[in-house]
Design an enzyme around this catalytic site. Structure first.
Site, PDB file in Angstrom:
ATOM      1  N   LYS A  22       0.831  -1.212   0.000  1.00  0.00           N
ATOM      2  CA  LYS A  22       0.000   0.000   0.000  1.00  0.00           C
ATOM      3  C   LYS A  22       0.861   1.256   0.000  1.00  0.00           C
ATOM      4  O   LYS A  22       0.656   2.162  -0.810  1.00  0.00           O
ATOM      5  CB  LYS A  22      -0.898  -0.006   1.254  1.00  0.00           C
ATOM      6  N   ASN A  23       1.827   1.300   0.922  1.00  0.00           N
ATOM      7  CA  ASN A  23       2.579   2.545   1.097  1.00  0.00           C
ATOM      8  C   ASN A  23       3.603   2.804  -0.011  1.00  0.00           C
ATOM      9  O   ASN A  23       4.173   3.893  -0.071  1.00  0.00           O
ATOM     10  CB  ASN A  23       3.243   2.582   2.482  1.00  0.00           C
ATOM     11  N   CYS A 116      -4.841  12.215  13.316  1.00  0.00           N
ATOM     12  CA  CYS A 116      -5.591  10.966  13.236  1.00  0.00           C
ATOM     13  C   CYS A 116      -5.383  10.216  14.536  1.00  0.00           C
ATOM     14  O   CYS A 116      -4.702  10.698  15.432  1.00  0.00           O
ATOM     15  CB  CYS A 116      -5.164  10.146  12.033  1.00  0.00           C
ATOM     16  N   ARG A 121       0.411  14.151  13.657  1.00  0.00           N
ATOM     17  CA  ARG A 121       0.901  14.000  12.288  1.00  0.00           C
ATOM     18  C   ARG A 121       0.946  15.317  11.503  1.00  0.00           C
ATOM     19  O   ARG A 121       0.231  15.489  10.514  1.00  0.00           O
ATOM     20  CB  ARG A 121       0.080  12.923  11.566  1.00  0.00           C
ATOM     21  N   ASP A 304       4.681   0.251  12.115  1.00  0.00           N
ATOM     22  CA  ASP A 304       3.499  -0.419  11.569  1.00  0.00           C
ATOM     23  C   ASP A 304       3.410  -1.894  11.960  1.00  0.00           C
ATOM     24  O   ASP A 304       2.427  -2.560  11.639  1.00  0.00           O
ATOM     25  CB  ASP A 304       3.480  -0.293  10.033  1.00  0.00           C
ATOM     26  N   ARG A 396      -8.600  -0.578   4.694  1.00  0.00           N
ATOM     27  CA  ARG A 396      -7.755   0.483   4.127  1.00  0.00           C
ATOM     28  C   ARG A 396      -6.413  -0.095   3.687  1.00  0.00           C
ATOM     29  O   ARG A 396      -5.808   0.415   2.761  1.00  0.00           O
ATOM     30  CB  ARG A 396      -7.493   1.574   5.172  1.00  0.00           C
TER      31      ARG A 396
HETATM   32  N1  EPU Z   1       6.452  14.438  11.154  1.00  0.00           N
HETATM   33  C1  EPU Z   1       6.610  15.762  11.479  1.00  0.00           C
HETATM   34  N2  EPU Z   1       6.455  16.695  10.481  1.00  0.00           N
HETATM   35  C2  EPU Z   1       6.175  16.340   9.205  1.00  0.00           C
HETATM   36  C3  EPU Z   1       6.011  14.971   8.886  1.00  0.00           C
HETATM   37  C4  EPU Z   1       6.161  14.038   9.896  1.00  0.00           C
HETATM   38  O1  EPU Z   1       6.868  16.110  12.624  1.00  0.00           O
HETATM   39  O2  EPU Z   1       6.044  17.226   8.345  1.00  0.00           O
HETATM   40  C5  EPU Z   1       6.589  13.418  12.220  1.00  0.00           C
HETATM   41  C6  EPU Z   1       5.296  12.632  12.444  1.00  0.00           C
HETATM   42  O3  EPU Z   1       4.411  13.298  13.284  1.00  0.00           O
HETATM   43  C7  EPU Z   1       5.822  11.357  13.050  1.00  0.00           C
HETATM   44  C8  EPU Z   1       7.171  11.169  12.330  1.00  0.00           C
HETATM   45  O4  EPU Z   1       7.498  12.448  11.793  1.00  0.00           O
HETATM   46  O5  EPU Z   1       6.046  11.515  14.404  1.00  0.00           O
HETATM   47  C9  EPU Z   1       7.180  10.155  11.211  1.00  0.00           C
HETATM   48  O6  EPU Z   1       6.068  10.384  10.350  1.00  0.00           O
HETATM   49  P1  EPU Z   1       6.134  10.129   8.793  1.00  0.00           P
HETATM   50  O7  EPU Z   1       5.980  11.430   8.090  1.00  0.00           O
HETATM   51  O8  EPU Z   1       7.326   9.310   8.447  1.00  0.00           O
HETATM   52  O9  EPU Z   1       4.817   9.287   8.569  1.00  0.00           O
HETATM   53  P2  EPU Z   1       3.922   9.307   7.264  1.00  0.00           P
HETATM   54  O10 EPU Z   1       4.793   9.558   6.101  1.00  0.00           O
HETATM   55  O11 EPU Z   1       2.756  10.165   7.487  1.00  0.00           O
HETATM   56  C10 EPU Z   1       4.221   6.796   6.632  1.00  0.00           C
HETATM   57  C11 EPU Z   1       3.300   5.633   6.424  1.00  0.00           C
HETATM   58  C12 EPU Z   1       2.742   5.174   7.765  1.00  0.00           C
HETATM   59  C13 EPU Z   1       3.920   4.778   8.657  1.00  0.00           C
HETATM   60  C14 EPU Z   1       4.894   5.950   8.791  1.00  0.00           C
HETATM   61  C15 EPU Z   1       6.146   5.607   9.581  1.00  0.00           C
HETATM   62  C16 EPU Z   1       2.461   6.049   4.203  1.00  0.00           C
HETATM   63  C17 EPU Z   1       1.317   6.419   3.347  1.00  0.00           C
HETATM   64  N3  EPU Z   1       2.234   6.021   5.525  1.00  0.00           N
HETATM   65  O12 EPU Z   1       3.427   7.810   7.213  1.00  0.00           O
HETATM   66  O13 EPU Z   1       1.934   4.053   7.523  1.00  0.00           O
HETATM   67  O14 EPU Z   1       3.451   4.412   9.929  1.00  0.00           O
HETATM   68  O15 EPU Z   1       5.295   6.413   7.476  1.00  0.00           O
HETATM   69  O16 EPU Z   1       6.800   4.554   9.015  1.00  0.00           O
HETATM   70  O17 EPU Z   1       3.530   5.751   3.720  1.00  0.00           O
HETATM   71  C18 EPU Z   1       0.187   2.522   7.940  1.00  0.00           C
HETATM   72  O18 EPU Z   1       0.403   2.030   6.829  1.00  0.00           O
HETATM   73  O19 EPU Z   1      -0.563   1.984   8.802  1.00  0.00           O
HETATM   74  C19 EPU Z   1       0.815   3.795   8.291  1.00  0.00           C
HETATM   75  C20 EPU Z   1       0.356   4.571   9.269  1.00  0.00           C
END
Ligand code: EPU
Length: 417
Positions: A22-23, A116, A121, A304, A396
Site C-alpha cells: 500500500k505505502n 488521526c 501528524r 506499523d 484500508r
Molecule cells: N512528522 C513531522 N512533520 C512532518 C512529517 C512528519 O513532525 O512534516 C513526524 C510525524 O508526526 C511522526 C514522524 O514524523 O512523528 C514520522 O512520520 P512520517 O511522516 O514518516 O509518517 P507518514 O509519512 O505520514 C508513513 C506511512 C505510515 C507509517 C509511517 C512511519 C504512508 C502512506 N504512511 O506515514 O503508515 O506508519 O510512514 O513509518 O507511507 C500505515 O500504513 O498503517 C501507516 C500509518
C-alpha cells in the site's frame, strides 16, 4: 458496517501470497501526475486507500482504469490544482499530491489532512521542503495554498525522518531546476521504490534508500510500466501470526530484505525462520520468549508492526518493554487487548507487557489500520470467539486478510452487522 469474527485456538498451516505494498503504491500512483501519458502499474493491492487515491487523481483530471491488480493512470487531462477536504480527509497520504501539483501546475490548493488516531501528524516538513524549493506557501481556511514560478533545487535538511515528506519533496524536486539534496531523508523501501519509478520516468535521483538523496531536476518525465513491491507490513503480520499460533507458515512473493528487523526480533522470541529469495518460512514453537522492542525509522523495527508484535508479547513467557518512538499515540490497541485479558501498563511511550497464559475472546473495536490487524491476531489465540468491529480500518490496508487466514486454516469470517 462489517465486522470480523475469529474463533481462536486453531493452528495455521500452508502458504500465503503477500500482495503489493500500500505505502509504495500510494506515492507511485500519485507520481503519475508528473507526466502526460498512460502509466501502467501492476501488483497494485485492492484496498480502500488505493481507491481513495484513484478518486483524488480522477478529481484532478487524470484518467484512471483498474483491472484486477493492474491500474493505469494518465494525467494528460490534469485540469485542477485543488484537492478538496472531502477527498483528503479520507486518507492522510493525499497530501502526497502537493509536491507533484506544484511542480507540474506551479500552484496547488490541498486540504490540510488533520490529525488521526495515532497522533497529530503534522506536515510542516513537507511545507518547509517546498518552501526551500522556492514555493510560496500560505495556510488559509484549512487549506495549504502553494505557488511558484519554476521550483529551484535546494539543500534540504529534515529535522525528523519523514516517509511521505521525503516522497513529496523528491517528486517535486524531480521537475525542479537544478540539484536538490535531501538530508536525513527516510530510507524506507517505499522511498527506493518511488525513486526507481521516477528514474524510469526519466528523473535523475541517486542515493534513495540512504539518508542523503540527490535529485538532479529534469524538464519533463515520461510514462512508465512498473510493478509495486511486496508489502513488508503484510509480510510481517503473517510472520507474527505464525509465531503467535505456533504454526508453520510460508509467506511467498515477499521481499525478505525488507523485513530483516522483524525477522531478527521474531527469531529472538524462539520462532524458527528460513529465508529464501522471495519466501519466508516461519515455524512457531510452544513457548514464546519475551523480547523488548523499540520502533525506529527503517531499517529499524517498523512502527506499523508494533501492535502485531505486542500481541505476541501478551502471551509470551515473562515481561517485555515495547517503546514507540515514531508516533505519540500509537498504543490505542492496548485498551482493547486489556479487554481480552492482556496485562499491559503504559508509561509515556513505553508499554510493559507481562505475558499471560491465554487471551479471552471478546467484542473489540478497531481504531486504526494496524490496531485492527493486531486484534485479529489476538483473536487467533484467544479462547472462544473475538468480534472485531469497525473493520473498515482494516480494509484500508489489508487485501482480504480474513480470506488469507481462512485459507491457512483459521476459523475466521466476515459479517455485516
Ligand atoms: N512528522 C513531522 N512533520 C512532518 C512529517 C512528519 O513532525 O512534516 C513526524 C510525524 O508526526 C511522526 C514522524 O514524523 O512523528 C514520522 O512520520 P512520517 O511522516 O514518516 O509518517 P507518514 O509519512 O505520514 C508513513 C506511512 C505510515 C507509517 C509511517 C512511519 C504512508 C502512506 N504512511 O506515514 O503508515 O506508519 O510512514 O513509518 O507511507 C500505515 O500504513 O498503517 C501507516 C500509518
Amino acid at each position: 458496517m462489517d465486522k470480523i469474527l475469529v474463533r481462536g485456538g486453531r493452528k495455521l498451516a500452508g502458504e500465503v501470497q503477500v500482495g503489493g505494498a500500500k505505502n509504495a503504491a500510494l506515492p507511485i500512483l500519485v507520481a503519475s501526475l508528473l507526466c502526460d501519458g498512460p502509466n501502467t502499474f501492476t501488483n497494485v493491492p485492492n484496498l480502500r486507500d488505493i481507491r481513495s487515491t484513484i478518486d483524488l487523481l480522477r478529481h484532478l483530471g487524470a484518467n484512471c482504469t483498474i483491472e484486477g491488480n493492474t491500474t493505469c493512470v494518465d494525467a494528460s487531462g490534469l485540469n485542477t490544482h485543488e484537492a478538496p477536504y472531502d477527498l483528503v480527509r479520507k486518507m492522510r497520504a493525499s497530501i502526497l499530491v502537493l509536491g507533484p501539483l506544484v511542480a507540474r501546475l506551479k500552484k496547488a490548493r490541498v486540504s490540510l489532512p488533520g490529525g488521526c488516531a495515532i497522533g497529530a501528524r503534522p506536515i510542516n516538513l513537507h511545507l518547509k521542503g517546498l518552501e526551500c524549493l522556492g514555493a510560496r506557501i500560505e495556510l488559509a481556511h484549512g487549506y495549504v495554498e502553494a505557488s511558484c514560478d519554476r521550483l529551484k533545487g535546494a539543500d534540504i535538511y529534515f529535522d525528523v525522518v519523514t516517509v511521505t515528506g521525503t516522497e513529496n519533496i523528491m517528486m517535486a524536486a524531480a521537475l525542479a531546476e537544478g540539484v536538490t539534496i535531501l538530508r536525513n531523508a527516510a530510507r524506507e523501501p517505499e522511498i527506493t521504490a518511488l525513486a526507481d519509478v521516477l528514474n524510469r520516468m526519466g528523473a535523475k535521483i541517486e542515493g534513495a534508500g540512504t539518508s542523503e538523496v540527490t535529485i538532479d531536476g529534469v524538464e519533463q518525465l515520461s510514462p512508465v510500466n512498473a510493478a509495486i513491491i511486496p508489502d513488508r507490513i503484510e509480510t510481517g503480520t503473517f510472520m507474527a501470526a505464525a509465531a503467535l499460533t505456533g504454526s508453520d507458515v510460508t509467506i511467498s512473493g515477499a521481499q525478505p530484505e525488507h523485513v530483516k528487523a522483524v525477522i531478527d526480533q521474531l527469531r529472538r522470541t524462539g520462532a524458527l525462520i528460513d529465508v529464501a529469495e522471495d519466501r519466508i518460512r516461519v515455524r512457531g514453537g510452544d513457548r514464546i520468549e519475551s523480547v523488548d522492542v523499540k520502533t525506529l525509522p527503517y531499517p529499524g523495527f517498523p512502527t506499523d508492526m508494533q501492535a502485531q508484535f505486542m500481541v505476541l508479547m501478551t502471551v509470551a513467557q515473562g515481561a517485555s518493554l515495547i517503546s514507540e518512538t515514531i508516533f505519540e499515540n500509537r498504543f490505542i490497541h492496548v485498551s482493547e487487548l486489556e479487554r481480552m485479558g492482556a496485562d499491559i501498563t503504559i508509561s509515556g511511550n513505553t508499554a510493559l507487557v507481562k505475558g499471560v497464559k491465554t487471551l479471552s475472546g471478546a467484542p473489540v473495536m478497531a481504531t486504526d489500520l494496524r490496531a485492527s490487524a493486531c486484534l485479529i491476531l489476538a483473536g487467533l489465540v484467544a479462547d472462544n470467539t473475538t468480534e472485531v468491529n469497525r473493520v473498515y480500518h482494516l480494509d484500508r490496508g489489508y487485501e482480504a486478510l480474513e480470506k488469507k487466514f481462512e485459507a491457512l486454516g483459521a476459523a475466521i469470517w466476515r459479517e455485516n452487522s
